[in-house]
Design an enzyme around this catalytic site. Structure first.
Site, PDB file in Angstrom:
ATOM      1  CE  LYS A   1      -3.338   5.726  -1.829  1.00  0.00           C
ATOM      2  NZ  LYS A   1      -4.504   6.521  -2.600  1.00  0.00           N
TER       3      LYS A   1
ATOM      4  CE1 TYR B   1      -3.528   2.573   0.286  1.00  0.00           C
ATOM      5  CE2 TYR B   1      -2.438   3.445   2.047  1.00  0.00           C
ATOM      6  CZ  TYR B   1      -3.344   3.617   1.290  1.00  0.00           C
ATOM      7  OH  TYR B   1      -3.999   4.859   1.275  1.00  0.00           O
TER       8      TYR B   1
END
Length: 316
Positions: A109, A105
């Protein structure tokens, strides 16, 4: 967003999610020039499940359709906390910090944020430049926050108690979803007239929510709902919590072919919760006039009210 003179057309990707719903609601309530609102989300229909637009595809779609303004929802995790557990105390967008990511994650990002920033100035259909910026919320809370509801139900299963696992000295920044949504709307609205200032920039999302550990902050919401936090210091030493987190990660890997096993504590979330990460900045205010739309008291009370209305609902 496409600029149709006095009337604007907005496309909200992920518009059925937690933050997406707040953005859609804020656009409908606070954008007087809204002519058309289009919502894209993988949950809209089963035929969409095969699509994987990705950030690069969103950028290419902007280029091909002549869409000139792109506001990307990033996350503080694009920066940190890093895997070394380095604190980020009252930092701003220019504070030096060693970003080190191992989890999918935060790594995704950071990569997506880089693509968006680098796409600023690229020519779109019609020859005009694409104007982009990225917004980094810290921990978001508010109505629809399913993790807060999960904490509530976990506490209910233990007689209304949550057990402290994080020292109260560890501080985190939290921000109300309504204020994050308002920052998105305001940034999109101002990108055209302030392209030289805002284009290619990154902004932390912030408001007046207090700096506290995740557990102490959650108690601000869950306390009025009848939940209590046990202990003024962690009840278990960190090495035991790390052992539990490692076991959870192993179980997740072991059970992956059969079931989706998600635990509240894994090595990444344990490190995240035990590392101070707070921001202190006025960059969004200076660049495009952002001020929080909702006070801390209003944000807290709205979230408390939502949790109370969800008490009798089955787990999701």
């Amino acid at each position: 967003m496409t600029d149709g003179g006095p009337n604007l057309v907005y496309l909200v990707t992920g518009g059925c999610g937690f933050l997406g719903e707040h953005v859609v609601r804020t656009l409908l309530e606070k954008e007087p020039r809204l002519r058309e609102l289009r919502v894209f989300d993988l949950h809209l229909g089963p035929w969409l499940e095969e699509l994987n637009p990705g950030t690069q595809n969103v950028i290419e779609a902007c280029v091909q359709t002549g869409t000139r303004f792109l506001v990307y929802t990033s996350s503080m995790e694009a920066l940190g906390p890093n895997t070394k557990g380095h604190s980020f105390y009252r930092g701003n967008e220019d504070t030096p910090y060693e970003a080190i990511h191992t989890e999918p994650y935060p790594r995704s990002k950071a990569q997506a944020e880089k693509l968006v920033v680098e796409a600023n100035g690229r020519k779109v259909r019609g020859g005009l430049p694409l104007v982009t910026c990225a917004l980094r919320p810290t921990g978001i809370y508010g109505e629809g926050h399913q993790l807060m509801l999960k904490f509530y139900r976990t506490a209910q299963s233990t007689g209304g108690w949550l057990f402290r696992t994080v020292p109260p000295s560890v501080e985190h920044g939290r921000v109300y979803a309504g204020n994050v949504a308002w920052m998105h709307v305001l940034a999109a609205r101002e990108l055209g007239s302030r392209a030289d200032t805002m284009g290619g920039q990154i902004y932390f999302c912030y408001d007046d929510s207090p700096y506290k550990s995740y557990e102490d902050f959650n108690l601000e919401i869950l306390g009025p709902c009848g939940i209590r936090l046990l202990g003024t210091r962690p009840l278990l030493p960190y090495f035991l919590l790390f052992l539990l987190a490692t076991i959870n990660a192993f179980l997740q890997w072991l059970l992956r072919p059969l079931v989706v096993y998600t635990a509240l504590i894994n090595p990444y979330t344990l490190s995240l919760a035990n590392t101070t990460f707070t921001v202190h900045t006025d960059k969004a205010q200076r660049h495009f006039g952002y001020q929080p739309l909702y006070s801390w008291e209003y944000s807290r009370d709205r979230t408390v009210s939502w949790v109370n209305t969800r008490k009798g609902y089955p787990s999701q």
